[in-house]
Design an enzyme around this catalytic site. Sequence first.
Site, mmCIF file in Angstrom:
data_model
loop_
_atom_site.group_PDB
_atom_site.id
_atom_site.type_symbol
_atom_site.label_atom_id
_atom_site.label_comp_id
_atom_site.label_asym_id
_atom_site.label_seq_id
_atom_site.Cartn_x
_atom_site.Cartn_y
_atom_site.Cartn_z
ATOM 1 N N GLN A 302 10.822 2.785 -1.832
ATOM 2 C CA GLN A 302 11.397 4.116 -1.638
ATOM 3 C C GLN A 302 11.611 4.774 -2.994
ATOM 4 O O GLN A 302 12.180 4.168 -3.905
ATOM 5 C CB GLN A 302 12.730 4.017 -0.896
ATOM 6 C CG GLN A 302 12.614 3.598 0.555
ATOM 7 C CD GLN A 302 12.161 4.721 1.474
ATOM 8 O OE1 GLN A 302 11.927 5.844 1.035
ATOM 9 N NE2 GLN A 302 12.032 4.431 2.756
ATOM 10 N N TYR A 331 6.323 -2.755 10.067
ATOM 11 C CA TYR A 331 5.929 -1.956 8.895
ATOM 12 C C TYR A 331 6.890 -2.270 7.751
ATOM 13 O O TYR A 331 7.464 -1.392 7.118
ATOM 14 C CB TYR A 331 5.938 -0.456 9.212
ATOM 15 C CG TYR A 331 5.227 -0.090 10.498
ATOM 16 C CD1 TYR A 331 3.851 0.163 10.508
ATOM 17 C CD2 TYR A 331 5.916 0.005 11.705
ATOM 18 C CE1 TYR A 331 3.193 0.497 11.694
ATOM 19 C CE2 TYR A 331 5.262 0.340 12.884
ATOM 20 C CZ TYR A 331 3.911 0.583 12.876
ATOM 21 O OH TYR A 331 3.260 0.912 14.046
ATOM 22 N N ASP A 401 9.818 1.154 10.711
ATOM 23 C CA ASP A 401 9.764 2.203 9.686
ATOM 24 C C ASP A 401 8.291 2.518 9.410
ATOM 25 O O ASP A 401 7.747 2.158 8.363
ATOM 26 C CB ASP A 401 10.475 1.720 8.415
ATOM 27 C CG ASP A 401 10.574 2.801 7.341
ATOM 28 O OD1 ASP A 401 10.181 3.958 7.616
ATOM 29 O OD2 ASP A 401 11.032 2.483 6.227
ATOM 30 N N CYS A 428 9.967 9.088 8.269
ATOM 31 C CA CYS A 428 9.863 10.152 7.271
ATOM 32 C C CYS A 428 9.211 11.389 7.876
ATOM 33 O O CYS A 428 8.932 12.358 7.179
ATOM 34 C CB CYS A 428 9.057 9.670 6.064
ATOM 35 S SG CYS A 428 7.378 9.161 6.469
#
Length: 470
Positions: A302, A331, A401, A428
Amino acid sequence: MGRKNTDKIIFSHIKVLDAGAKGVSVAKAPDGKVIFIPNVVPGDVVDVQTFKKRKAYYEGKAIHFHEFSEHRIEPVCQHFGVCGGCKWQNMNYAQQLFYKQNEVKNHLQRIGKIELPEFDPILGSEKQFFYRNKMEFGFSNSRWLTENEVQSETPIDSRNALGFHIPKMWDKILDIEKCWLQEDPSNAIRNEIRQFAKDNNLDFFDPRNHEGLLRTLMIRTASTGEIMVLIQFFKEEKENRELLLDFIAQRFPEITSLQYVINGKPNDTIYDQNVKLYKGRDYILEEMEGLHFSINAKSFYQTNSDQAYELYKITREFAGLTGNEIVYDLYTGTGTIAQFVSKQAAKVIGVEAVPEAIADAKENAKRNNITNCEFFVGDMKVVFNESFIAQHGKPDVIITDPPRDGMHKDVIEQILKISPEKVVYVSCNSATQARDLALMDEKYKVTRVRPVDMFPQTHHVENVVLLERR
């Protein structure tokens, strides 16, 4: 009111109504069509000149301001409006958060069409500048010229640049003096490398003719203070390569990892390239709650370390682990979330398609003395099947994710078949997340939603959703 001007349309006294997708704002033309306008703030009243007309909308630019929005602020960056990286820098931060939360809510309601709880308030970022831990800059001998330079009669002495691509112009680089996204010494490293390259006549890359020496610069930093610098060269020129790398090492002794790539292929991605270590070690260390994660040149991590910690805390809170659960982390990337929640779980199984990421995950688990995490490589929709679950145990909680495209429908079908008590979905892209939530709605109810701002000054937003079995 509109009038023609060299085949363009000018609309006057248009009020900007909303913040739209991809950081542009939205207004309405007198004929009812939507106008997308960059570099304006909801509440501004402007004259707009259109440069693109479609059946349902126009694209235009503000050419005169009649009134300024109460939410407008002065951008701090000298490159604002040209760079394209921080499109909301002219909007106060509270309003940025308002529009991000709104976007998530609109996507989940309009696309998902599911019953939703009251949202938890969006978690803002304590740092609104200098929050990124990874930046990539391009070298070019075709620098983007400012309007003043274009109009000036003064000869341009150099077109060499080190900075960002101009949006939608792959061959033009905006020379960056100060970027507000990454902490020092990032700006100093970039600026001194550019100056040294100019002083020593090192060839900047020619993107049209595929010539030159210097191609890209990547700088990675960690909350531990460690720094990685990677120079991508288009070809091997040993003397010039060592000249530049020695300068970097001597000028910035605090660099933990100095690496390089020789890449002569058409694109500048390094994921299929051999990364070579020049000085130091080939990774830097990130730290979170006493856990250490190695970040190499190709690692996914990240890009906002501080907010990643907050995001993971929310994920762990939503999972509500007691220490007895089997958790699947789909993931998983380099296994950061898996290891972060491992203390509260009986066992964590991480699955990821990228072999290098799983190698990192295993190495990090070993470094952190974590023995209840296992990591597996494979395409999620193939690996994540009945025999895999029979071998590793039925999950009580699934954390997922996925990339921006969301989850493959086969993965969703498998989750529905397994029916864990809870699914924590980190995304996201709330549009694809909403689509996936709709597919899961028959069996799962959304009980909590919390957006997280990972990228201040931009329109991007992460979102965490808790689904509980009906």
